[in-house]
Write an enzyme that holds these catalytic residues in place. Structure first.
Site, mmCIF file in Angstrom:
data_model
loop_
_atom_site.group_PDB
_atom_site.id
_atom_site.type_symbol
_atom_site.label_atom_id
_atom_site.label_comp_id
_atom_site.label_asym_id
_atom_site.label_seq_id
_atom_site.Cartn_x
_atom_site.Cartn_y
_atom_site.Cartn_z
ATOM 1 N N CYS A 158 0.814 -1.168 -0.005
ATOM 2 C CA CYS A 158 -0.139 -0.079 0.092
ATOM 3 C C CYS A 158 0.882 1.287 -0.116
ATOM 4 O O CYS A 158 0.384 2.426 -0.528
ATOM 5 C CB CYS A 158 -0.705 -0.070 1.326
ATOM 6 S SG CYS A 158 -0.009 -0.482 2.809
ATOM 7 N N HIS A 251 -2.670 6.986 2.880
ATOM 8 C CA HIS A 251 -0.827 7.119 2.851
ATOM 9 C C HIS A 251 -0.518 8.429 2.126
ATOM 10 O O HIS A 251 -0.906 8.333 0.846
ATOM 11 C CB HIS A 251 -0.443 6.085 2.178
ATOM 12 C CG HIS A 251 -0.573 4.986 3.354
ATOM 13 N ND1 HIS A 251 -1.075 4.840 4.570
ATOM 14 C CD2 HIS A 251 -0.253 3.554 2.991
ATOM 15 C CE1 HIS A 251 -0.988 3.579 4.924
ATOM 16 N NE2 HIS A 251 -0.572 2.802 4.087
HETATM 17 N N1 NAP Z 1 -4.373 -2.547 6.023
HETATM 18 C C1 NAP Z 1 -3.766 -2.342 4.992
HETATM 19 O O1 NAP Z 1 -4.064 -0.963 4.573
HETATM 20 C C2 NAP Z 1 -3.270 -3.209 3.832
HETATM 21 C C3 NAP Z 1 -2.939 -2.745 2.797
HETATM 22 C C4 NAP Z 1 -2.339 -3.523 2.088
HETATM 23 C C5 NAP Z 1 -1.785 -4.830 2.454
HETATM 24 N N2 NAP Z 1 -2.385 -5.347 3.580
HETATM 25 C C6 NAP Z 1 -2.163 -6.704 3.796
HETATM 26 O O2 NAP Z 1 -3.486 -7.410 3.886
HETATM 27 C C7 NAP Z 1 -3.486 -8.510 4.978
HETATM 28 C C8 NAP Z 1 -4.416 -8.295 5.952
HETATM 29 O O3 NAP Z 1 -4.100 -7.260 6.630
HETATM 30 P P1 NAP Z 1 -5.221 -6.807 7.722
HETATM 31 O O4 NAP Z 1 -4.751 -5.318 8.190
HETATM 32 O O5 NAP Z 1 -6.686 -6.673 7.209
HETATM 33 O O6 NAP Z 1 -5.160 -7.780 9.009
HETATM 34 P P2 NAP Z 1 -6.090 -7.965 10.274
HETATM 35 O O7 NAP Z 1 -7.070 -6.999 10.333
HETATM 36 O O8 NAP Z 1 -5.395 -8.551 11.296
HETATM 37 O O9 NAP Z 1 -6.926 -9.408 9.577
HETATM 38 C C9 NAP Z 1 -6.258 -10.771 9.653
HETATM 39 C C10 NAP Z 1 -7.159 -11.888 8.886
HETATM 40 O O10 NAP Z 1 -6.034 -12.963 8.720
HETATM 41 C C11 NAP Z 1 -6.832 -14.069 9.716
HETATM 42 N N3 NAP Z 1 -5.921 -14.683 10.400
HETATM 43 C C12 NAP Z 1 -4.963 -14.461 11.219
HETATM 44 N N4 NAP Z 1 -4.253 -15.423 11.669
HETATM 45 C C13 NAP Z 1 -4.734 -16.532 10.762
HETATM 46 C C14 NAP Z 1 -4.318 -18.203 11.037
HETATM 47 N N5 NAP Z 1 -3.290 -18.552 11.732
HETATM 48 N N6 NAP Z 1 -5.076 -18.892 9.911
HETATM 49 C C15 NAP Z 1 -5.965 -18.470 9.370
HETATM 50 N N7 NAP Z 1 -6.377 -17.161 9.509
HETATM 51 C C16 NAP Z 1 -5.816 -16.233 10.163
HETATM 52 C C17 NAP Z 1 -7.749 -13.501 10.587
HETATM 53 O O11 NAP Z 1 -8.975 -14.227 11.049
HETATM 54 P P3 NAP Z 1 -9.610 -14.313 12.402
HETATM 55 O O12 NAP Z 1 -10.388 -13.004 12.316
HETATM 56 O O13 NAP Z 1 -10.303 -15.515 12.482
HETATM 57 O O14 NAP Z 1 -8.445 -14.135 13.470
HETATM 58 C C18 NAP Z 1 -8.193 -12.025 9.881
HETATM 59 O O15 NAP Z 1 -9.485 -12.563 8.989
HETATM 60 C C19 NAP Z 1 -1.941 -8.484 5.462
HETATM 61 O O16 NAP Z 1 -1.202 -9.412 4.758
HETATM 62 C C20 NAP Z 1 -1.350 -7.108 5.276
HETATM 63 O O17 NAP Z 1 -0.063 -6.789 4.939
HETATM 64 C C21 NAP Z 1 -2.946 -4.486 4.577
#
Ligand code: NAP
Length: 374
Positions: A158, A251
């Site tokens: 991002c 950002h």
């Molecule tokens: N936030 C941003 O702006 C952004 C931008 C670009 C890319 N990303 C990428 O997108 C991804 C998600 O980011 P986020 O900010 O949405 O994270 P988040 O809010 O922490 O959500 C994480 C997700 O992963 C699941 N998860 C965690 N541990 C797991 C496991 N061991 N097995 C199966 N599922 C699991 C969680 O499920 P539960 O709810 O069941 O725990 C939840 O659905 C990351 O790779 C991040 O680097 C984020």
């Protein structure tokens, strides 16, 4: 009959996953059929699983509240109900790589937000307006995986989405050196102010792994498709500092750049005004009409006022000036969970569908995979 492609969201309970769920409500190409997450959420309804952690300032769509959340590891079960999946999981990189490959080998294409596969040479990393030609590498990847339908495609980090598009519009002036500082929202860390009260009245000058990605990923996007692999660009040299600031979404980046062939100010503004790509040509549902917008006010773009430009899918730019060390400097802004994450991935999937890479996966192909026990 609903002819839309059936899609699942892996990590649908997280911050980015919630964006996917809202963007897929009534999508003209895609029908959301599966939401999957960890075993902690599996078996619950979506409404229960995210009850106290809905992070968006728009409501949860009624249509998903009663979905039963599946476990992302139940690939055989999930594959029956989808033609492809978006991945928004937050797990160790190696585990994500293995899981994404398992889906691809099960003939279920994966469009991922995760960084695990960004450096894999035959995995395209795409900003649809900039390098849609890289999608052709999918044919090479499918040969490696031994699949007919399954593959992995990724979107970049991002942090780079604000400054890579304006620089892409200027590539033929041959940028040589780029100095960037990014001022990144807390949603980029999956957080809200409620989750992270210490960020109020504070600035944190470190985001793990972000500077390396911000310096390297643009070179793959600007790389050349060479038949069976992407040859990364070798220029410009990019130096970044990535800073976490107390804003919810958006950002912002400051950029200084020098070129081999210095353009005039008018040439730069003209390139930005006319820059567009395949998504605009194909009039894709999530494509911004105008990808890049130059703002003439001296105090714009501002994160709070401008992050939602073109439904969060466009980039705003301002303050273009001569630089005493480099040639020019400017400021630019993108929405990190829309263009920078879920929105960028949905646009990539729309392009993949129009280019014939996402199609309904026949039951026989999924069955053949199950029987082979791959
Ligand atoms: N936030 C941003 O702006 C952004 C931008 C670009 C890319 N990303 C990428 O997108 C991804 C998600 O980011 P986020 O900010 O949405 O994270 P988040 O809010 O922490 O959500 C994480 C997700 O992963 C699941 N998860 C965690 N541990 C797991 C496991 N061991 N097995 C199966 N599922 C699991 C969680 O499920 P539960 O709810 O069941 O725990 C939840 O659905 C990351 O790779 C991040 O680097 C984020």
């Amino acid at each position: 009959m609903d002819n839309r492609l059936k899609v699942g969201v892996l990590g649908g309970t997280g911050y980015v996953g919630q964006r996917f769920v809202t963007l897929l409500e009534n999508h003209p190409f895609f029908n959301l059929t599966v939401i999957a997450a960890s075993s902690r959420s599996a078996g619950k309804t979506y409404g229960e699983a995210v009850r106290n952690r809905w992070k968006l300032n728009i409501p949860m769509p009624d249509s998903v509240k009663d979905f039963q959340v599946k476990d992302v590891n139940d690939i055989n079960e999930i594959s029956k109900d989808v033609d492809f999946v978006f991945c928004a999981l937050k797990m160790p990189k190696e585990d994500i790589k293995v899981l994404e490959d398992r889906y691809a080998r099960a003939e279920i294409p994966v469009i991922s937000n995760n960084s695990a596969h960004r450096k894999t040479p035959d995995v395209p990393m795409v900003v649809p307006e900039i390098n849609s030609d890289h999608l052709k590498i999918i044919d090479v990847q499918k040969k490696r995986l031994g699949t007919k339908y399954g593959f992995v495609a990724v979107k970049p980090n991002c942090s780079i989405q604000s400054y890579v598009p304006p620089l892409s519009a200027l590539l033929d002036f041959e940028p040589e050196k780029v100095l960037v500082s990014t001022f990144q929202a807390i949603s980029g860390a999956g957080k809200t102010f409620k989750d992270w009260p210490e960020i109020e009245d504070n600035v944190v000058p470190f985001i793990s792994g972000e500077e390396e990605k911000s310096e390297q990923e643009p070179l793959k996007i600007w790389g050349r498709f060479a038949g069976d692999h992407i040859v990364n660009a070798t220029e410009p040299t990019i130096s970044t500092q990535c800073i976490r600031v107390p804003v919810s979404d958006g950002h912002l980046a400051t950029v200084s750049v020098s070129f081999k062939h210095k353009p005039t100010r008018e040439q730069i503004l003209e390139r930005w005004a006319s820059y567009s790509g395949k998504p605009q040509e194909l009039n894709l549902p999530s494509a911004p009409k105008h990808f890049l917008k130059y703002m003439t006010e001296e105090d714009r773009p501002q994160t709070h006022l401008d992050r939602d430009y073109e439904r969060g899918m466009g980039i705003t730019i301002g303050r273009l000036r001569e630089d005493p060390i480099f040639d020019y400097k400017f400021v630019c802004l993108s929405h990190n969970t829309l263009r920078g994450a879920a929105g960028g991935a949905v646009l990539t999937a729309e392009l993949l569908k129009e280019e014939g890479y996402l199609v309904p996966v026949p039951e026989e192909a999924k069955e053949a995979h199950l029987q082979a026990g791959k």
